[in-house]
Design a protein around this motif. Structure first.
Motif: not given
Length: 772
Positions: A581-582, A597-608, A632-633
């Protein structure tokens, strides 16, 4: 502008009319067009063209046929093309040119027949080409040249016969070429050259005889070529150069290339020239030169470049370059020098770069490097245990890597202009306080693998280096971040601490607010030092690959300018939502070769700016917890490089997450429902016995299964998981997540912390251990 455009239009129309009045059509497979230099230009290309077209316009001035199937030039092919000035026939399959083929080309100036299959030239081919200036016959199969082959070419200036199979050249082959200034004979099979071969080329300026089998250069070979500026003799078998062979040259900028030959010695007359200033560049690398006579370069007062690398020199005579006043590069690299004495250079000699790398030097004489204007000196890969740089007032770059130095060089304080100092791969016992004092312009210091296993780094070692921007401390057996030493560096932008033995980071990286790149690869770090990174607001690159990091918590990297994050080859088994974040400037992330084994849905959100995310070689579970990330993917930028390959459940093994329907991502093992982790809080007080193993429990109920992490009181910066195999003292059970404290000691007492996480939530527990 309008007037110019009008002239061009008029030119094109007139040309078109003239072309049409000839009654000729442009041949098939050709392009016919006017240019400002050639009113009628024809270009033909293509493997289906088997002969020179018979319907060429008679008034063309330039004809190009390339990459065709043409095998011969017939006597009638070019009949009537009396205005032709340029004939270019490169890269065809021409093996024969019939006699008389060029008889009508009295205005021919440029002829290119290179890249064909010619084995010989017909007699008198150029008899009617009196103004031919450039002739390229390179890359054919010509084996001999007779005295009549080039007869009559009195205006020829450029001749290329390179890459043929010429074994001999008659003494009078060049007898009519008194205007020739450039001659290429490289890549043939010449072994001996007639001593009068260049007697008839007094204007010869550049000569290329490289890549032949020439064994000897006679004294008279160049005797009439008084204007030679460049002689290329590299890649031959020359073992003998007669004294005075280059003495005929009157020029003061002679460039001689003799690399890759069989020379064994140089005398003071070998490279004597007739010019007042002599040779300007001499390339002698990759010979077998073992001796050089003193005074060998006394005639080369303005020698700029001397390359003697890759020879067999054991000594360099004093005064060797005492008369050369303007050297830019001198290289003795890859010889067998054991010492370099004072006096090789004269008091007025100016040298910019001196390369003595890859020798067997154990000693450099005091003052040997005190040469006017010396800016760069390379002494790497030698056997020096000590050295002084006293007197080197202008030097900017010093390379001393891969020696046996026990301490930094002395006399560095004289080097007020030094900007780069390489000392990596040495064997120093200590880097003492103020070791680099006086180097106020030093911007790059490489000390990788400089300290031996017992070596020490003084806290004041880097003081008085106000300009230092890059510091490399790889492989220096450091147990912790040398914060005290780094505090002296206020302008540091790049810090490399890779491949040390740093396990936990509890101190900062110095006081430089400008730090933009941090390299911690290959240590034993198990937790991201979030608090220690907090103050470095300009960090743009962090490399913590090949460590032992177990998981990424929220706000792991408080560095908003971060563009590159490298975390591959760790043991990361869980990534919390908000780990990045940030980081709005993030461009590349490498999480390959971990245990996640897991990735949060918003882990790469908002990175233009995100362009690449490496996630390969992780045990990704394509189950219900990955639904949000899968959505998201599927909506992510198609230009983003990212791929998730499923490892479980077994029905999806090897498949790509983006190829699965989101509704197919289920948690079939969670009946009747999924659940966030819940830890049994009993057993919060544990009593251990000295000398025996103690088990601290962390019983978790969760579906899907939670990842369990422990922190221990002995090392605040260390986190353990079931993948933390490096500790014999502490082991996390792979099945139930309990922590075993082996061979319990009184010092093991304290508060231990257990945390469990899955994609639905987290829980934690404190366990107090007392030892009896």
């Amino acid at each position: 502008m309008a007037a110019t455009w009008g002239v061009l239009v008029t030119f094109a129309l007139v040309t078109f009319v003239l072309f049409q009045t000839t009654g000729a059509a442009c041949p098939k497979g050709c392009l016919c067009q006017p240019t400002t230099t050639h009113p009628f230009l024809v270009t033909c290309t293509g493997g289906n063209i088997m002969n020179i077209p018979s319907n060429l316009p008679p008034n063309i001035t330039s004809l190009t046929l390339t990459s065709t199937g043409i095998t011969e030039v017939r006597a009638t092919d070019l009949k009537g093309l009396t205005r032709l000035t340029r004939l270019l026939l490169p890269s065809n399959k021409i093996s024969t040119i019939e006699s008389g083929a060029l008889d009508d080309l009295a205005h021919l100036e440029f002829f290119d027949i290179s890249g064909n299959a010619l084995t010989a030239l017909p007699s008198g081919l150029f008899k009617n080409c009196p103004i031919l200036m450039q002739l390229n016959m390179g890359s054919n199969q010509i084996s001999t040249l007779s005295e009549s082959d080039l007869s009559g070419l009195t205006h020829l200036e450029f001749l290329d016969l390179g890459d043929n199979q010429i074994t001999s050249i008659g003494a009078r082959v060049f007898q009519d070429l008194d205007n020739l200034n450039r001659l290429g004979l490289s890549g043939n099979n010449l072994t001996d050259l007639d001593s009068t071969l260049f007697e008839y080329t007094p204007k010869l300026f550049s000569l290329d005889l490289s890549d032949n089998q020439i064994t000897k250069i006679s004294k008279s070979l160049f005797s009439n070529a008084k204007h030679l500026n460049q002689i290329v003799l590299s890649n031959n078998m020359i073992s003998m150069i007669e004294d005075g062979a280059f003495e005929a040259s009157n020029l003061n900028t002679l460039n001689i290339q003799l690399n890759n030959n069989q020379l064994t010695s140089i005398t003071k007359n070998t490279f004597k020239t007739g010019g007042k200033e002599g040779i300007s560049s001499l390339t002698l690398n990759d010979n077998k030169i073992a001796t050089i006579e003193a005074g060998s370069f006394d005639h080369a007062k303005f020698l700029r470049t001397l390359d003697l690398s890759h020879n067999e020199l054991t000594t360099v005579p004093a005064g060797l370059m005492s008369e050369s006043v303007s050297l830019s590069l001198v290289s003795f690299e890859f010889n067998k020098l054991q010492s370099f004495p004072k006096g090789v250079f004269g008091t007025t000699t100016r040298v910019e770069t001196l390369n003595l790398a890859n020798n067997q030097l154990t000693e450099v004489g005091d003052g040997a490097l005190d040469v006017y204007y010396l800016q760069e000196v390379d002494l790497s890969y030698n056997m020096l245990s000590e050295i002084s740089f006293s007197g080197l007032k202008n030097v900017q770059t010093i390379s001393l890597n891969n020696n046996k130095l026990k301490a930094p060089p002395t006399g560095l304080s004289d080097a007020a202009f030094l900007m780069t100092l390489d000392l990596y791969d040495n064997d120093m016992d200590e880097i003492p306080a103020h070791a680099f004092e006086g180097l106020e312009r030093l911007s790059r210091l490489n000390l990788a693998n400089t300290l031996n296993v017992n070596g020490t780094l003084n806290a004041q070692a880097f003081c008085n280096l106000p300009s230092l921007q890059s510091l490399v401390l790889d492989e220096d057996h450091l147990q912790s971040v040398p914060s005290e030493a780094l505090n002296c560096l206020s302008n540091l932008t790049s810090l490399t601490l890779s491949y040390n033995q740093i396990k936990n980071i509890t101190t900062d990286f110095g006081k430089s607010a400008n730090l933009s790149a941090l390299f911690l690869k290959g240590n034993g770090v198990s937790m991201v030092p979030t608090n220690m990174l907090m103050s470095y607001v300009n960090l743009s690159r962090i490399d913590m690959s090949s460590n032992l990091i177990t998981h990424l918590s929220s706000n792991s990297f408080p560095n908003t300018k971060l563009t590159t994050l490298v975390l591959d080859g760790n043991r990361i088994s869980f990534i919390e939502s908000g780990a990045f974040v940030g980081l709005s400037s993030l461009e590349t992330v490498n999480l390959a070769n971990n245990q996640a084994s897991y990735l949060p849905g918003n882990i790469f959100s908002g990175f233009k700016n995100l362009s690449k995310v490496s996630l390969d070689n992780n045990p990704w579970a394509c189950d219900c917890l990955m639904k949000d990330f899968a959505r998201w993917l599927n909506m992510s930028d198609p230009m983003l490089e990212i791929e998730v390959e499923c490892r479980s459940p077994s029905k999806y093994f090897g498949k790509k997450l983006r190829d699965l329907d989101v509704d197919e991502l289920t948690c079939d093992d969670c009946k009747p429902q999924t659940s966030a982790p819940k830890i049994d809080q009993s057993g919060g007080q544990v009593q251990g016995t000295v000398g025996k193993d103690t088990v601290l429990t962390c019983n978790v109920t969760a579906c899907p299964q939670a990842e369990i992490f422990w922190t221990i009181p002995q090392s605040p910066g260390v986190e353990l998981s079931k993948y933390s195999y490096q500790y014999n003292k502490f082991r996390v059970n792979y099945e139930d997540g309990s922590l075993t404290v082996a061979d319990t000691m009184a010092s093991d007492a304290g508060e231990y912390h257990c945390k469990a996480l899955n994609g639905l939530g987290s829980d934690s527990k404190d366990v107090q251990l007392t030892v009896m």
